[in-house]
Design an enzyme around this catalytic site. Structure first.
Site, short mmCIF file in Angstrom:
data_model
loop_
_atom_site.label_atom_id
_atom_site.label_comp_id
_atom_site.label_asym_id
_atom_site.label_seq_id
_atom_site.Cartn_x
_atom_site.Cartn_y
_atom_site.Cartn_z
N HIS A 52 9.81 72.20 106.61
CA HIS A 52 10.60 72.11 105.38
C HIS A 52 10.73 73.51 104.79
O HIS A 52 9.89 74.38 105.04
CB HIS A 52 9.91 71.20 104.37
CG HIS A 52 9.86 69.76 104.78
ND1 HIS A 52 9.55 68.76 103.90
CD2 HIS A 52 10.10 69.15 105.97
CE1 HIS A 52 9.59 67.59 104.52
NE2 HIS A 52 9.92 67.81 105.79
N GLU A 89 10.14 74.69 101.89
CA GLU A 89 8.98 75.12 101.10
C GLU A 89 7.82 75.55 102.00
O GLU A 89 7.16 76.55 101.73
CB GLU A 89 8.51 73.98 100.18
CG GLU A 89 9.55 73.52 99.18
CD GLU A 89 10.40 72.35 99.69
OE1 GLU A 89 10.93 71.61 98.84
OE2 GLU A 89 10.53 72.16 100.92
N CYS A 143 8.61 67.33 98.61
CA CYS A 143 8.01 66.08 99.07
C CYS A 143 6.49 66.19 98.87
O CYS A 143 5.97 67.28 98.58
CB CYS A 143 8.36 65.85 100.54
SG CYS A 143 7.51 66.95 101.68
N CYS A 175 4.93 69.09 100.86
CA CYS A 175 5.23 70.42 100.31
C CYS A 175 4.52 70.65 98.99
O CYS A 175 4.02 71.74 98.71
CB CYS A 175 6.73 70.60 100.18
SG CYS A 175 7.58 70.64 101.77
#
Length: 157
Positions: free
Chosen positions: A53, A55, A83, A86
């Site tokens: 992801h 992040e 999420c 993260c």
């Protein structure tokens, strides 16, 4: 333009670059004392790594660049609410502030398989002092999902 909008725009720009490369519509920027440390986009499909992801990629790159796992002086700007994975990575890295554009429910509406646990709920459950600012440039960040839908893209995850 406020600092939050300035750094969010950088994350949006990175997300757009990622979309053009076949990635999903997410970008993240880590900033320390008004200086961009790293700005990147989601790389899940590029790296064949479900944990890639934006992040997580930003945290990994910042740790390498700064030669530390302590990112307590940085602010995360994310085009979408992080999420739980993260958010946890931000917590473990010591990031004291998360600024995001769209919410988890927005991503869900566009077909992303999200766990419906908001950052504020995670913060409350863990009794964290972390500052969370949501909805920054919400409309522009929603536009990333629309732009993504118009591209040939892999299924949302």
């Amino acid at each position: 333009m406020s600092a939050h909008k300035q750094y969010m725009q950088l994350a949006i720009n990175k997300a757009q670059q990622g979309i053009k490369k076949g990635q999903t519509p997410f970008g993240a920027c880590l900033v320390k004392t008004n200086t961009v440390v790293v700005c990147t986009h989601n790389m899940v499909w590029q790296n064949t790594d479900i944990t890639a992801h934006a992040e997580i990629i930003a945290i990994r790159k910042a740790c390498l660049k700064l030669k530390t796992i302590d990112l307590s002086g940085l602010i995360l700007y994310s085009t979408c609410e992080p999420c739980p994975m993260c958010f946890s990575a931000c917590h473990w890295a010591g990031i004291p502030k998360i600024v995001y554009g769209t919410g988890i429910k927005d991503a869900e509406k566009y077909g992303f398989n999200e766990l419906e646990i908001s950052n504020n709920r995670l913060k409350s459950m863990a009794n964290l002092r972390l500052e969370i600012i949501g909805g920054v440039m919400h409309k522009a960040n929603l536009g990333l999902f629309e732009f993504w839908l118009k591209q040939k893209h892999p299924k949302a995850y």
